[in-house]
Design a protein around this motif. Structure first.
Motif, PDB file in Angstrom:
ATOM      1  N   SER A 133       2.969  46.514  74.729  1.00  0.00           N
ATOM      2  CA  SER A 133       3.312  47.329  73.567  1.00  0.00           C
ATOM      3  C   SER A 133       2.101  48.110  73.055  1.00  0.00           C
ATOM      4  CB  SER A 133       3.891  46.465  72.446  1.00  0.00           C
ATOM      5  OG  SER A 133       2.913  45.584  71.916  1.00  0.00           O
ATOM      6  N   TYR A 134       0.883  47.733  73.493  1.00  0.00           N
ATOM      7  CA  TYR A 134      -0.343  48.426  73.087  1.00  0.00           C
ATOM      8  C   TYR A 134      -0.726  49.461  74.143  1.00  0.00           C
ATOM      9  CZ  TYR A 134      -0.714  44.539  69.811  1.00  0.00           C
ATOM     10  OH  TYR A 134      -0.456  43.617  68.827  1.00  0.00           O
ATOM     11  N   LEU A 135      -1.416  50.493  73.721  1.00  0.00           N
ATOM     12  CA  LEU A 135      -1.895  51.506  74.663  1.00  0.00           C
ATOM     13  C   LEU A 135      -2.808  50.837  75.691  1.00  0.00           C
ATOM     14  CD1 LEU A 135      -2.778  54.231  72.015  1.00  0.00           C
ATOM     15  CD2 LEU A 135      -0.861  54.337  73.624  1.00  0.00           C
ATOM     16  N   PRO A 136      -2.511  50.971  76.967  1.00  0.00           N
ATOM     17  CA  PRO A 136      -3.271  50.225  77.981  1.00  0.00           C
ATOM     18  C   PRO A 136      -4.759  50.560  78.004  1.00  0.00           C
ATOM     19  CG  PRO A 136      -1.776  51.825  79.003  1.00  0.00           C
ATOM     20  CD  PRO A 136      -1.397  51.742  77.558  1.00  0.00           C
ATOM     21  N   ASN A 137      -5.101  51.842  77.829  1.00  0.00           N
ATOM     22  CA  ASN A 137      -6.518  52.200  77.852  1.00  0.00           C
ATOM     23  C   ASN A 137      -7.262  51.640  76.647  1.00  0.00           C
ATOM     24  OD1 ASN A 137      -4.993  54.035  76.271  1.00  0.00           O
ATOM     25  ND2 ASN A 137      -6.633  55.551  76.326  1.00  0.00           N
ATOM     26  N   ILE A 138      -6.543  51.442  75.530  1.00  0.00           N
ATOM     27  CA  ILE A 138      -7.176  50.886  74.336  1.00  0.00           C
ATOM     28  C   ILE A 138      -7.289  49.370  74.451  1.00  0.00           C
ATOM     29  CG2 ILE A 138      -7.041  50.706  71.832  1.00  0.00           C
ATOM     30  CD1 ILE A 138      -7.608  53.532  72.961  1.00  0.00           C
ATOM     31  N   TRP A 139      -6.297  48.734  75.040  1.00  0.00           N
ATOM     32  CA  TRP A 139      -6.399  47.282  75.259  1.00  0.00           C
ATOM     33  C   TRP A 139      -7.627  46.975  76.123  1.00  0.00           C
ATOM     34  CZ3 TRP A 139      -3.306  43.226  73.445  1.00  0.00           C
ATOM     35  CH2 TRP A 139      -3.637  41.964  73.960  1.00  0.00           C
ATOM     36  N   GLN A 140      -7.875  47.806  77.115  1.00  0.00           N
ATOM     37  CA  GLN A 140      -9.003  47.583  78.020  1.00  0.00           C
ATOM     38  C   GLN A 140     -10.339  47.578  77.294  1.00  0.00           C
ATOM     39  OE1 GLN A 140      -7.343  46.253  80.935  1.00  0.00           O
ATOM     40  NE2 GLN A 140      -9.367  46.951  81.553  1.00  0.00           N
ATOM     41  N   ALA A 141     -10.403  48.234  76.144  1.00  0.00           N
ATOM     42  CA  ALA A 141     -11.655  48.297  75.389  1.00  0.00           C
ATOM     43  C   ALA A 141     -12.100  46.926  74.911  1.00  0.00           C
ATOM     44  CB  ALA A 141     -11.508  49.234  74.190  1.00  0.00           C
ATOM     45  N   SER A 142     -11.152  45.998  74.777  1.00  0.00           N
ATOM     46  CA  SER A 142     -11.468  44.646  74.316  1.00  0.00           C
ATOM     47  C   SER A 142     -11.346  43.638  75.448  1.00  0.00           C
ATOM     48  CB  SER A 142     -10.554  44.254  73.145  1.00  0.00           C
ATOM     49  OG  SER A 142     -10.790  45.078  72.023  1.00  0.00           O
ATOM     50  N   THR A 143     -11.818  44.037  76.607  1.00  0.00           N
ATOM     51  CA  THR A 143     -11.863  43.125  77.749  1.00  0.00           C
ATOM     52  C   THR A 143     -13.291  43.057  78.279  1.00  0.00           C
ATOM     53  OG1 THR A 143     -11.356  44.852  79.381  1.00  0.00           O
ATOM     54  CG2 THR A 143      -9.491  43.661  78.410  1.00  0.00           C
ATOM     55  N   LEU A 144     -13.655  41.913  78.813  1.00  0.00           N
ATOM     56  CA  LEU A 144     -14.974  41.720  79.409  1.00  0.00           C
ATOM     57  C   LEU A 144     -14.814  40.779  80.598  1.00  0.00           C
ATOM     58  CD1 LEU A 144     -18.040  42.365  79.081  1.00  0.00           C
ATOM     59  CD2 LEU A 144     -18.233  40.182  77.861  1.00  0.00           C
ATOM     60  N   ASN A 145     -15.315  41.216  81.735  1.00  0.00           N
ATOM     61  CA  ASN A 145     -15.218  40.414  82.959  1.00  0.00           C
ATOM     62  C   ASN A 145     -13.772  40.027  83.262  1.00  0.00           C
ATOM     63  OD1 ASN A 145     -18.059  40.471  83.193  1.00  0.00           O
ATOM     64  ND2 ASN A 145     -18.255  38.657  81.889  1.00  0.00           N
ATOM     65  N   GLY A 146     -12.870  40.977  82.996  1.00  0.00           N
ATOM     66  CA  GLY A 146     -11.472  40.762  83.338  1.00  0.00           C
ATOM     67  C   GLY A 146     -10.688  39.918  82.359  1.00  0.00           C
ATOM     68  N   LYS A 147     -11.291  39.530  81.237  1.00  0.00           N
ATOM     69  CA  LYS A 147     -10.605  38.707  80.242  1.00  0.00           C
ATOM     70  C   LYS A 147     -10.453  39.462  78.927  1.00  0.00           C
ATOM     71  CE  LYS A 147     -12.102  34.202  82.048  1.00  0.00           C
ATOM     72  NZ  LYS A 147     -12.792  32.931  81.726  1.00  0.00           N
ATOM     73  N   SER A 148      -9.299  39.292  78.290  1.00  0.00           N
ATOM     74  CA  SER A 148      -9.032  39.960  77.014  1.00  0.00           C
ATOM     75  C   SER A 148      -9.564  39.108  75.867  1.00  0.00           C
ATOM     76  CB  SER A 148      -7.526  40.181  76.836  1.00  0.00           C
ATOM     77  OG  SER A 148      -6.997  40.916  77.915  1.00  0.00           O
ATOM     78  N   PHE A 149     -10.460  39.693  75.058  1.00  0.00           N
ATOM     79  CA  PHE A 149     -11.014  38.940  73.940  1.00  0.00           C
ATOM     80  C   PHE A 149     -10.570  39.481  72.581  1.00  0.00           C
ATOM     81  CE2 PHE A 149     -14.286  42.168  74.948  1.00  0.00           C
ATOM     82  CZ  PHE A 149     -14.437  42.780  73.707  1.00  0.00           C
TER      83      PHE A 149
END
Length: 432
Positions: A133-149
């Motif tokens: 439901s979130y914009l995928p490119n924006i969700w990626q901004a809060s990921t590090l080493n493949g994990k969502s934080f």
């Protein structure tokens, strides 16, 4: 160009500037079913925000009351932290293993602690359906080493606010859209008016705008191993671009000592033709410099040959040491659901990070006689389709900015050649 980001402490200041005034109603939205058991037996969670009292006390009290009425087993304690104290307070709380349960931060700072495993791995708590439901490119901004934080909250994209009168005096008929065009306009404005086209800061602790410009110009900042990758032809060209502008006298000398706030001051004083900033500053300019505001218009964000455009993100994280992780995630998803994001965006003049909220007609319809604020909202929303976080999610991102900015300054002042400055910046980063 010159935009908000010391969130990085600057970004925090800038985003706070977005939130001018609101009291909005909140409603229910999608929450992950895996968190529904949190209400069993009761749960008390603590939610930290940054300097939102007293302006937004009514909003958050309403938000929390609505959430608690829908989740009778959960109680939310809201704690507002001065933005200047947030970094130290959350660092201390995380180190002492006594953090709050839900915290509003931003990807740049949050990623530093994500590198220390401070946040809950949200991939285990948020279903793929809810995540989508979130914009995928924006969700990626809060990921590090493949994990969502983190869970995205609200967004802004930079715009170019320009002084139509000053550009007319300089004989400029087309607002620059690229850095190459900006350099030409800067020379023309200086030659014809004696003023500057724009201001951007090279203060290491301030805005990341120049760092982002490297990516827009085609440079890669770091490689997959985290080593410097900007010591490349594209990186050297970006160094040379800024050095040339400074040496030609097309940037104010105080660009080396003053932060982004100075860009706003100069624009409001009529001393610069362009201001790269968010739409929230249109109201600030209208209040502080009404004549300048009358002559101001909106254009899309400046970019390089890549066409890439930056977006600033505010997110919500859940500390790994939370005693109530399920209830915390449920509340974070409530704050950021479709309905609440849309209400928030309308009241605060920001952009939502969910697909459904962004598709609302509020962001798509603009009349021919629309105000500057309405036009800015439309342009910002349009840009969001191509916008991304331009700086990589590194726990030491400020050290990278410091290495590049300090060596850029040395080249601007003639203390180093561009090649030497690039080499030293890369070495400084790799040897940190």
């Amino acid at each position: 160009m010159f935009k908000i980001q010391k969130l990085q402490k600057f970004t925090i200041w800038a985003i706070l500037g977005l939130l001018t005034s609101w009291i909005v109603s909140c409603s229910t939205g999608n929450v992950d079913s895996s968190t529904k058991s949190a209400a069993v037996g009761g749960a008390n969670i603590e939610f930290w925000t940054m300097q939102l009292q007293p302006q937004f006390t009514d909003y958050f009290q309403s938000l929390i009351a609505t959430f608690e009425s829908q989740n009778p087993g959960i109680k939310v304690k809201w704690v507002d932290i001065p933005w200047t104290a947030m970094e130290n307070k959350i660092l201390t709380a995380v180190s002492a293993k006594t953090p709050p349960d839900v915290v509003n931060l931003n990807p740049d700072f949050a990623s530093q602690l994500a590198g220390r495993n401070a946040w809950l791995d949200l991939d285990t708590k948020v279903s793929p359906e809810v995540r989508s439901s979130y914009l995928p490119n924006i969700w990626q901004a809060s990921t590090l080493n493949g994990k969502s934080f983190g869970i995205p909250w609200y967004l802004t994209t930079r715009l170019t606010i320009y002084n139509t009168d000053l550009l007319k005096q300089a004989g400029v008929s087309k607002t620059p859209s690229t850095y190459a065009e900006l350099a030409q306009v800067a020379q023309q404005v200086k030659d014809k008016t004696g003023k500057y086209a724009f201001f951007v800061t090279f203060v290491p602790q301030d805005s990341g705008e120049v760092l982002q410009s490297f990516v827009q110009m085609g440079a890669t900042l770091v490689d997959t191993a985290g080593k410097a990758a900007f010591n490349s032809p594209q990186g050297k060209a970006a160094f040379q671009y800024w050095v040339d502008l400074y040496k030609k006298g097309l940037l104010p000398r105080e660009a080396l000592t003053q932060g982004h706030r100075h860009a706003i001051d100069l624009y409001q004083a009529g001393e610069t033709a362009l201001l790269a900033s968010g739409p929230e500053f249109l109201k600030t300019i209208a209040n502080n410099a009404p004549k300048i505001a009358q002559n101001s218009a909106i254009a899309p964000q400046l970019t390089g040959d890549t066409g890439k455009k930056n977006v600033a993100v505010m997110n919500i994280v859940v500390p790994r040491e939370s005693k109530q992780p399920d209830a915390a995630v449920k509340f974070a998803l409530f704050v950021t659901n479709d309905e609440n994001q849309l209400a928030f965006a309308k009241a605060a003049n920001v952009l939502p990070s969910t697909v459904k909220a962004l598709s609302d007609s509020y962001f798509k319809d603009v009349s021919t006689n629309a105000s500057s604020v309405e036009k800015a909202r439309f342009v910002s929303a349009q840009q969001l389709q191509q916008a991304e976080i331009l700086t990589p999610p590194l726990k030491d991102i400020k050290k990278l900015q410091k290495a590049i900015y300090e060596n850029l300054q040395a080249a601007m002042l003639g203390e180093k050649t561009v090649d030497k400055a690039v080499e030293d910046a890369a070495q400084q980063w790799n040897n940190r």
